[in-house]
Design an enzyme around this catalytic site. Structure first.
Site, PDB file in Angstrom:
ATOM      1  N   GLY A   1      44.123  26.487  51.015  1.00  0.00           N
ATOM      2  CA  GLY A   1      44.262  27.439  52.111  1.00  0.00           C
ATOM      3  C   GLY A   1      43.878  28.843  51.677  1.00  0.00           C
ATOM      4  O   GLY A   1      44.569  29.812  51.965  1.00  0.00           O
ATOM      5  N   HIS A   2      42.754  28.942  50.956  1.00  0.00           N
ATOM      6  CA  HIS A   2      42.265  30.259  50.562  1.00  0.00           C
ATOM      7  C   HIS A   2      40.793  30.190  50.161  1.00  0.00           C
ATOM      8  O   HIS A   2      40.233  29.099  49.986  1.00  0.00           O
ATOM      9  CB  HIS A   2      43.112  30.850  49.416  1.00  0.00           C
ATOM     10  N   ALA A   3      40.199  31.349  50.023  1.00  0.00           N
ATOM     11  CA  ALA A   3      38.845  31.495  49.463  1.00  0.00           C
ATOM     12  C   ALA A   3      38.924  32.548  48.363  1.00  0.00           C
ATOM     13  O   ALA A   3      39.943  33.241  48.227  1.00  0.00           O
ATOM     14  CB  ALA A   3      37.866  31.921  50.553  1.00  0.00           C
TER      15      ALA A   3
END
Ligand code: TYD
Length: 133
Positions: free
Chosen positions: A49-51
């Site tokens: 749930g991230h970049a």
């Protein structure tokens, strides 16, 4: 989207298992400054749930089965890591989620940079704004 997978070099020893290895810059196109691994995860859990703004990584699953969901802001892809010799390169500006298909699957990551919380984008809206600016 181009999904970059590599076949991690593996040397089989008759009756004694397999040794797999890769080298920074030669087999993966970046220096490796950090290794981390995620373990003890129950089945069905979703992480990620991230970049990242700068970080490049290679992800591999030496034990178990993990699905990696990639999203570059335009296209989505799903990659199954269920073999110890399959590596997935995830570069910067790529949203990722990881789903544990099997309890206690191990996700190993070799990363191009030291840990830096400011390199994370943890909101998908912010990710879309960041890559479109
Ligand atoms: P995070 O990257 O959010 O894990 P995931 O994407 O698998 O859900 O990291 C989880 C926690 O661990 C978070 O508090 C940051 C911390 N962390 C470090 O301290 N050092 C590291 O190298 C990494 C990858 C995470």
């Amino acid at each position: 989207m181009t999904v970059k997978t590599i076949s991690i070099k593996s040397i089989e020893t008759q009756g004694m298992g397999t040794l797999s290895f890769f080298e920074a810059e030669k087999d993966v196109g970046f220096p490796i400054r950090r290794i981390y691994y995620i373990h003890g995860v129950p089945e069905g859990i979703q992480r990620g749930g991230h970049a990242h703004k700068k970080l490049s990584q290679i992800l591999f699953c030496p034990y178990g089965s993990i699905t990696i969901l990639l999203d570059d802001g335009t296209e989505k892809a799903s990659v199954l890591l269920d073999k110890p010799d399959k590596g997935l390169i995830v570069e910067h500006n790529m949203w990722r989620d990881m789903i544990w298909n099997q309890a206690n699957s191990v996700l190993c990551v070799a990363a191009s940079e030291y840990y830096d919380p400011s390199d994370y984008i943890r909101s998908h809206d912010e990710f879309l704004r960041y890559i479109n600016k």
